[in-house]
Design a protein around this motif. Structure first.
Motif, PDB file in Angstrom:
ATOM      1  N   HIS A 124       1.537 -30.784 -13.874  1.00 31.24           N
ATOM      2  CA  HIS A 124       1.879 -31.790 -12.911  1.00 31.24           C
ATOM      3  C   HIS A 124       1.730 -31.057 -11.666  1.00 31.24           C
ATOM      4  O   HIS A 124       1.961 -29.730 -11.382  1.00 31.24           O
ATOM      5  N   GLY A 125       1.586 -31.772 -10.406  1.00 32.15           N
ATOM      6  CA  GLY A 125       1.288 -31.160  -9.041  1.00 32.15           C
ATOM      7  C   GLY A 125      -0.197 -31.409  -8.864  1.00 32.15           C
ATOM      8  O   GLY A 125      -0.564 -32.616  -8.542  1.00 32.15           O
ATOM      9  N   HIS A 126      -0.960 -30.231  -8.530  1.00 28.94           N
ATOM     10  CA  HIS A 126      -2.285 -30.242  -8.203  1.00 28.94           C
ATOM     11  C   HIS A 126      -3.126 -29.580  -9.093  1.00 28.94           C
ATOM     12  O   HIS A 126      -3.846 -28.473  -8.814  1.00 28.94           O
ATOM     13  N   PRO A 127      -3.448 -30.020 -10.527  1.00 34.52           N
ATOM     14  CA  PRO A 127      -4.221 -29.475 -11.494  1.00 34.52           C
ATOM     15  C   PRO A 127      -5.565 -29.151 -11.017  1.00 34.52           C
ATOM     16  O   PRO A 127      -6.272 -30.144 -10.723  1.00 34.52           O
ATOM     17  N   LEU A 128      -6.202 -28.012 -11.363  1.00 34.31           N
ATOM     18  CA  LEU A 128      -7.635 -27.862 -10.877  1.00 34.31           C
ATOM     19  C   LEU A 128      -8.611 -28.817 -11.635  1.00 34.31           C
ATOM     20  O   LEU A 128      -9.566 -29.358 -10.951  1.00 34.31           O
ATOM     21  N   GLU A 129      -8.372 -29.315 -12.724  1.00 29.04           N
ATOM     22  CA  GLU A 129      -9.416 -30.127 -13.389  1.00 29.04           C
ATOM     23  C   GLU A 129      -9.639 -31.633 -12.424  1.00 29.04           C
ATOM     24  O   GLU A 129     -10.415 -31.944 -12.295  1.00 29.04           O
ATOM     25  N   ILE A 130      -8.199 -32.197 -12.085  1.00 28.03           N
ATOM     26  CA  ILE A 130      -8.234 -33.246 -11.397  1.00 28.03           C
ATOM     27  C   ILE A 130      -8.994 -32.907  -9.992  1.00 28.03           C
ATOM     28  O   ILE A 130      -9.709 -33.878  -9.674  1.00 28.03           O
TER      29      ILE A 130
ATOM     30  N   ASP B 285      -8.110 -39.350 -14.342  1.00 29.80           N
ATOM     31  CA  ASP B 285      -9.414 -39.075 -14.339  1.00 29.80           C
ATOM     32  C   ASP B 285     -10.248 -40.237 -14.904  1.00 29.80           C
ATOM     33  O   ASP B 285     -11.434 -39.948 -14.834  1.00 29.80           O
ATOM     34  N   SER B 286      -9.704 -41.247 -15.295  1.00 22.33           N
ATOM     35  CA  SER B 286     -10.804 -42.206 -15.923  1.00 22.33           C
ATOM     36  C   SER B 286     -11.596 -42.756 -14.650  1.00 22.33           C
ATOM     37  O   SER B 286     -12.995 -42.791 -14.978  1.00 22.33           O
ATOM     38  N   GLY B 287     -11.233 -43.181 -13.512  1.00 16.48           N
ATOM     39  CA  GLY B 287     -11.863 -43.638 -12.470  1.00 16.48           C
ATOM     40  C   GLY B 287     -12.791 -42.752 -11.993  1.00 16.48           C
ATOM     41  O   GLY B 287     -14.141 -42.894 -11.602  1.00 16.48           O
TER      42      GLY B 287
END
Length: 681
Positions: A388-394, A323-325
């Motif tokens: 792990h996988g496809h988390p909503l936050e990301i 998430d940093s970038g």
């Protein structure tokens, strides 16, 4: 002769005596009339300063005769009441109180009482301690800017203990003043917090957390807890943690620290990163960095400052920060929109940094979904929590970063293919999240009736979700009005937990539709006691408990049920909630949450998070004076004061993207891929 003149003298004396009595009798009501008239006129120029009670030796009301009440923010003033020589008092109160009173009166609608307006707005007045003084009557500024002479007013004893300064407040009746007196007592006793003083404290703490590099402000440390001896990495500048700090400084007009942060973290992007002889892809932003003082090469007597980044190779769990970038791109856009300085985002090195992040995120892989595939703990939830996988936050941050990058990328021949791939990903990602992550009572009933093991291009249950996955808590918890985006979606798995940051940011960046966005806020209101309770805001709901907690978290002692990332309450989420509510024109929801936070967050010394189901305890391992708890509160207050400033973070739904979603054929049959449409990423 004497006997003839004596009766005349007696008659004259008697007449003179009765004349005096008559004059005295007539003058007394006239004087009372004029006094009452003057008091009535004077009451229209009174503003209540709501102080602690003064020692009673006479009247306790103040009338300000001056028309100018403007003070410099650093001055202190002494408000003195004119009394007979034996009875004089004074109160000392800061100019912040006077400016706050002036601001409250300016905002108060005509005909609305002070008590009613304060109950409506939630803005509490600054309390001040009253002192006795034998000084001369008047109010003087510290630099001699002026004096305000104060006269007493004779009023009813039922309005005692109210100190008044200049403004225009119409008193309704004595009963209303009694209510205001009760309110004064509550403020003085700490029952009702003073939001104005809380903001001042928060700004002081935020500025104390600033880190300097070569004499320039470059960021804010994660926490400055004097009660903790084990610092760990809380003395570093985290990318994600600085975002609310940076937004607060931007809204305050202090742009330099954000500009420095953007450019210096960009330099860290190109550093060589290695862990066990392996280097991640180019474009990865660090999770955090620290300013270190080291000896200068070749000169042991001299030192220099260096930036020491951490890309996850020293982090707990050794997880790279995905998430940093994404946050860096979002902050870069906010800086340009708020400061008007577009030269930063137009720099060649900044443009290159944006492209490196995009290439890393858009790189081809084995995944069939448009969502970004990540490991557990790669975002705000940076420990093992089954995301792990496809988390909503990301996915929400990924979508937002794509929109911001498309807005900032300069058109050139070398970026045409990148922009084309970006647009295609936006369309696919938007459809995927809106279609498959959304859940409400209607969708839940559909899943409950799903057929499994469908082998077909037109299958309804595309991910082979088993209806038995629906947890009993969800059946009871889902309101009839409202819905949300689930936490994760993978083959044969739907994570039905409500993750706050992902849902709120999906509202902010229009990843959710307008109807879905309102439904998310409807759910928050309907489940207020679960998601907010005594401190906003739950990071997720519900908590993992029992055997599920043991298996998914590995029996993590920090992520016990209703603690930390396992459904703990994080005050920093106030600012994301505020932006989402402002975008949907429902700021009262955020204002209510801020009011709840103000009741105790300052008294609790700005904790990192809260524990228990209703957020009653400070987290068992929570750091105090956590910077993003402080900054999140400040951003929320600033945005509620001026909602238009939220536009630096909001991205509206793109009409071209909507048209692409309408014309797209997501259920198209399998066929040979058009080889002419190749993207160089």
């Amino acid at each position: 002769m004497l006997w003839t003149t004596l009766p005349r003298v007696m008659l004259l004396l008697l007449f003179f005596f009765f004349s005096l009595v008559l004059v005295a009798y007539l003058v007394k009501p006239l004087r009372s009339f004029f006094q009452s008239d003057m008091s009535l006129g004077a009451s229209k120029a009174v503003v209540q300063v709501l102080c602690r009670p003064v020692t009673q030796t006479g009247y306790s009301e103040y009338l300000v005769n001056s028309s100018d009440l403007t003070l410099h923010s650093t001055f202190q003033v002494k408000c003195v009441k004119k009394k007979p020589p034996r009875h004089r008092h004074s109160i000392r109160c800061s100019s912040m109180l006077l400016s706050q009173l002036r601001r409250i009166h300016q905002l108060r609608p005509m005909g609305v009482s002070l008590v009613n307006y304060m109950n409506y707005s939630g803005s509490w007045l600054q309390t001040c301690k009253c002192q006795q003084s034998e000084s001369a009557s008047g109010i003087t500024a510290g630099d001699g800017n002026g004096a305000w002479f104060v006269n007493n007013i004779e009023t009813s004893n039922s309005v005692n203990n109210l100190a008044n300064a200049k403004s225009i407040i119409e008193f309704q009746d004595v009963q209303q003043l009694k209510q205001e007196k009760v309110l004064t007592s509550k403020i003085a006793n700490g029952t009702i917090p003073d939001s104005f003083s809380i903001e001042e404290e928060a700004w002081d703490l935020l500025r104390e957390s600033i880190v300097h590099y070569c004499g320039s402000p470059i960021g804010t440390i994660a926490a400055k807890d004097p009660t903790s001896s084990n610092v760990l990495n809380y003395d570093q500048v985290f990318i994600r943690d600085f975002i609310p700090s940076g937004i607060a400084f931007l809204l305050k007009g202090e742009h330099d620290i954000v500009r420095n942060f953007i450019l210096y973290t960009l330099q860290l992007q190109s550093w060589e990163k290695t862990m066990d002889c392996h280097s991640p892809g180019q474009g990865l932003m660090p999770a955090s960095f620290k300013v270190r003082t080291v000896p200068l090469d070749g000169d042991d007597s001299a030192t220099e400052e260096v930036l020491d980044p951490d890309f996850g190779e020293a982090a707990i769990g050794r997880v790279a920060p995905v998430d940093s970038g994404l946050w860096w791109i979002i902050l870069l856009r906010a800086y340009g929109k708020c400061s008007g300085d577009l030269s930063v985002q137009e720099r060649i090195d900044v443009q290159t940094g944006i492209k490196m992040i995009l290439r890393l995120c858009l790189a081809d892989g084995f995944d069939m979904f448009p969502t970004l595939l990540v490991t557990d703990g790669s975002c705000m939830i940076d420990r093992r929590m089954g995301i792990h996988g496809h988390p909503l936050e990301i996915q929400a941050l990924f979508y937002s970063a794509l929109l911001c990058a498309r807005e900032m990328l300069t058109p050139e021949d070398g970026s045409a293919d990148l922009i084309r791939a970006l647009n295609n990903r936006l369309v696919a990602l938007s459809f995927h999240i809106r279609e498959y992550y959304w859940i409400d009572m209607k969708k839940l009933n559909e899943i409950y009736r799903y057929k499994t093991e469908e082998y077909s291009y037109d299958a309804v249950n595309k991910f082979n979700i088993y209806p038995d996955q629906i947890s009993p808590w969800l059946v009871e918890w889902m309101p009839n009005k409202g819905g949300y985006l689930i936490g994760n979606l993978q083959p044969a798995h739907m994570d039905f937990r409500f993750f706050s940051l992902g849902n709120l940011w999906s509202v902010v960046n229009s990843l959710a539709t307008m109807e879905q966005s309102h439904a998310i806020l409807d759910l928050i209101e309907a489940k207020w006691s679960d998601l907010v309770a005594e401190m906003p805001f739950k990071i997720c709901y519900p908590a993992l408990e029992g055997q599920e907690w043991q298996i998914i978290t590995g029996s993590d002692p920090k992520n016990t049920p209703w603690s930390y990332h396992n459904a703990g309450s994080w005050p920093t989420l106030l600012w994301q909630l505020t932006v989402a509510c402002i975008k949907m024109n429902r700021p009262h929801i955020a204002a209510k949450a801020v009011e709840i936070a103000e009741r105790r967050i300052s008294r609790d010394k700005w904790p990192e998070y809260y524990d228990t189901k209703r957020s009653r305890f400070i987290g068992k391992q929570s750091r105090l004076f956590q910077t993003w708890s402080i900054a999140g509160y400040l951003v929320a207050k600033l945005l509620l004061t001026d909602p238009s400033k939220a536009n630096i973070l909001i991205t509206e739904e793109d009409s071209e993207l909507v048209n692409a979603l309408i014309t797209a054929n997501p259920r198209g049959k399998r066929g040979r891929k058009n080889l002419k449409q190749t993207y160089i990423v």
